[in-house]
Design a protein around this motif. Sequence first.
Motif, PDB file in Angstrom:
ATOM      1  N   ALA A   5      -1.194   8.317  11.029  1.00 34.90           N
ATOM      2  CA  ALA A   5      -1.540   7.333  12.061  1.00 34.90           C
ATOM      3  C   ALA A   5      -0.540   6.171  12.057  1.00 34.90           C
ATOM      4  O   ALA A   5      -0.161   5.657  13.122  1.00 34.90           O
ATOM      5  CB  ALA A   5      -2.961   6.816  11.836  1.00 34.90           C
ATOM      6  N   THR A   6      -0.093   5.782  10.882  1.00 35.18           N
ATOM      7  CA  THR A   6       0.880   4.684  10.788  1.00 35.18           C
ATOM      8  C   THR A   6       2.189   5.079  11.471  1.00 35.18           C
ATOM      9  O   THR A   6       2.803   4.269  12.189  1.00 35.18           O
ATOM     10  CB  THR A   6       1.119   4.313   9.315  1.00 35.18           C
ATOM     11  N   ASP A  54       0.808  -1.228   0.000  1.00 33.34           N
ATOM     12  CA  ASP A  54       0.000   0.000   0.000  1.00 33.34           C
ATOM     13  C   ASP A  54       0.838   1.274   0.000  1.00 33.34           C
ATOM     14  O   ASP A  54       0.311   2.367  -0.201  1.00 33.34           O
ATOM     15  CB  ASP A  54      -0.916   0.036   1.233  1.00 33.34           C
ATOM     16  N   TRP A  99      -2.654   0.720  12.996  1.00 34.43           N
ATOM     17  CA  TRP A  99      -2.658   2.191  13.006  1.00 34.43           C
ATOM     18  C   TRP A  99      -4.055   2.753  13.209  1.00 34.43           C
ATOM     19  O   TRP A  99      -4.218   3.927  13.567  1.00 34.43           O
ATOM     20  CB  TRP A  99      -2.090   2.719  11.674  1.00 34.43           C
ATOM     21  N   ASP A 100      -5.109   1.917  12.971  1.00 37.55           N
ATOM     22  CA  ASP A 100      -6.478   2.428  12.888  1.00 37.55           C
ATOM     23  C   ASP A 100      -7.097   2.531  14.277  1.00 37.55           C
ATOM     24  O   ASP A 100      -8.047   1.837  14.608  1.00 37.55           O
ATOM     25  CB  ASP A 100      -7.287   1.497  11.977  1.00 37.55           C
ATOM     26  N   ARG A 101      -6.508   3.393  15.102  1.00 35.65           N
ATOM     27  CA  ARG A 101      -7.000   3.586  16.469  1.00 35.65           C
ATOM     28  C   ARG A 101      -7.032   5.084  16.740  1.00 35.65           C
ATOM     29  O   ARG A 101      -6.168   5.819  16.267  1.00 35.65           O
ATOM     30  CB  ARG A 101      -6.052   2.922  17.470  1.00 35.65           C
ATOM     31  N   ASP A 106       1.081  13.513   3.284  1.00 37.33           N
ATOM     32  CA  ASP A 106       0.978  12.043   3.374  1.00 37.33           C
ATOM     33  C   ASP A 106       2.323  11.329   3.472  1.00 37.33           C
ATOM     34  O   ASP A 106       2.394  10.134   3.220  1.00 37.33           O
ATOM     35  CB  ASP A 106       0.200  11.502   2.154  1.00 37.33           C
ATOM     36  N   ARG A 108      -3.666  -3.539  10.485  1.00 37.21           N
ATOM     37  CA  ARG A 108      -4.325  -2.228  10.628  1.00 37.21           C
ATOM     38  C   ARG A 108      -4.186  -1.687  12.063  1.00 37.21           C
ATOM     39  O   ARG A 108      -5.086  -1.023  12.598  1.00 37.21           O
ATOM     40  CB  ARG A 108      -5.807  -2.309  10.240  1.00 37.21           C
ATOM     41  N   LYS A 159      -4.410   9.096  15.851  1.00 32.22           N
ATOM     42  CA  LYS A 159      -4.858  10.133  14.916  1.00 32.22           C
ATOM     43  C   LYS A 159      -4.834  11.534  15.550  1.00 32.22           C
ATOM     44  O   LYS A 159      -5.188  12.522  14.918  1.00 32.22           O
ATOM     45  CB  LYS A 159      -6.249   9.790  14.386  1.00 32.22           C
ATOM     46  N   TYR A 198       1.524   7.555   1.939  1.00 33.46           N
ATOM     47  CA  TYR A 198       0.437   6.652   2.321  1.00 33.46           C
ATOM     48  C   TYR A 198      -0.658   7.516   2.924  1.00 33.46           C
ATOM     49  O   TYR A 198      -0.389   8.359   3.778  1.00 33.46           O
ATOM     50  CB  TYR A 198       0.954   5.641   3.346  1.00 33.46           C
ATOM     51  N   GLU A 199      -1.889   7.288   2.489  1.00 30.84           N
ATOM     52  CA  GLU A 199      -2.976   8.167   2.957  1.00 30.84           C
ATOM     53  C   GLU A 199      -3.161   8.098   4.474  1.00 30.84           C
ATOM     54  O   GLU A 199      -3.569   9.071   5.093  1.00 30.84           O
ATOM     55  CB  GLU A 199      -4.290   7.845   2.233  1.00 30.84           C
ATOM     56  N   ASN A 200      -2.836   6.969   5.092  1.00 30.77           N
ATOM     57  CA  ASN A 200      -2.921   6.860   6.554  1.00 30.77           C
ATOM     58  C   ASN A 200      -1.544   6.999   7.194  1.00 30.77           C
ATOM     59  O   ASN A 200      -1.288   6.438   8.260  1.00 30.77           O
ATOM     60  CB  ASN A 200      -3.566   5.530   6.938  1.00 30.77           C
TER      61      ASN A 200
END
Length: 398
Positions: free
Chosen positions: A336-337, A311, A386-388, A354, A384, A392, A331-333
């Motif tokens: 957070a990553t 990705d 990073w998705d917390r 990004d 995933r 963010k 990377y769009e995230n």
Amino acid sequence: MTTDFTKTRELFHIPEGMIYLDGNSLGPLPKAAKARVASMMADEWGELLITGWNKAAWMAQANTLGDMIAPLIGAPAGSVTIGDTLTIKVFQALAAALELNPNRKVVLSDNGNFPADLYMARGLIDSLKQGHELRVVNPEDVAANIGPDVAVLMLTEVDYRTGRKHDMAALSKAAHDAGAVVMWDLAHSAGALPVDIAGCNAEFAVGCTYKYLNGGPGAPAFIYVRPDLANTVRPALSGWLGHAAPFDFDLDYRPAAGISRMRIGTPPVIQMAALETALAAWQGVDMHDLRAQSIALADLFIAEVERQCPDLTLASPRNGAERGSQVSFAYENGFATMQALIARGVIGDFRAPDKMRFGFAPLYNTADEVRRAAAILAEILQTRAWDRPEFKQRGAVT
Ligand SMILES: *Cc1c(COP(=O)(O)O)cnc(C)c1O
């Protein structure tokens, strides 16, 4: 390779368990700095007080440290001094550069430059009110924009976001052939790769000492003036320590001979004590070995990340010869990553919108760290992690 990088790594304090890939923003603590700063405080400031200026040579330190930086940027002894912050040094160099080319009005730079350099150029131009223009083009269009109207070519060699590196020798020559004065910002070059400032004949160079030179947060910046100009350039920031005889307290300003005229005011003596230990770490380091190792580490990181993290998109030149000593992935995230990476002890940083940035400093980074960092990054993306919400939240410094 003659440089032993296992020895140089020993000179730095890297916290247990941390993989530090952010030396392009702030280098780590040289172990010797703690004792040196403690002794500076206790034995020099504490015991000598005002007599430290002479007895501990505080006053000479700016030029002494300049001479330690000089070989790292291909400059002769006596052509570099330190003091103030890089932002101030940019102003100082550009002001002097414009005066060398009074009949031209264009300052040519690019949009890969660090914003502060462009802000300072605009501020100076606004104060001068002589009709100067700051022309900011794409990095790949710089060469084509060097024309007979360009007074000063003002560039940062290595792009802080992507690591893209300009061809300093070729652009300096093109600018000189067109009658322009040349000024390089070496913030992401000094200590990252070999620099030949004398070889490219640039009139001015400036740079930081807290990035790849490891001088610590707030360490003073450096400025180089080509030796044949050092006795004639006019210091726009005409401070008392750049005066020919500061302790004559003459009411009229007379610039000091040589590079000392680029000093301004009282130097940060405690910070210089830390910087001195950081610069001592370069003894015995061959800059061509450093470059080879830097490219090997960055190439390894790119290969490991591309193999495991589909990705992410490489946002740096793939060819090591066209990069400084850092690699960025888009990377769009990415924000957070990066926070998730930092929570796992892999320290890089993020630049909007990004880009995840990773710096590679051969003095202390190893191939094993690079492999581990890429594996941790892959694990964060695959799960995933990073998705917390906590990853963010943006702090004041990203
Ligand atoms: C890091 C950096 C700066 C920062 O300047 P300071 O005065 O130290 O805050 C300026 N310009 C460039 C090109 C940089 O990379």
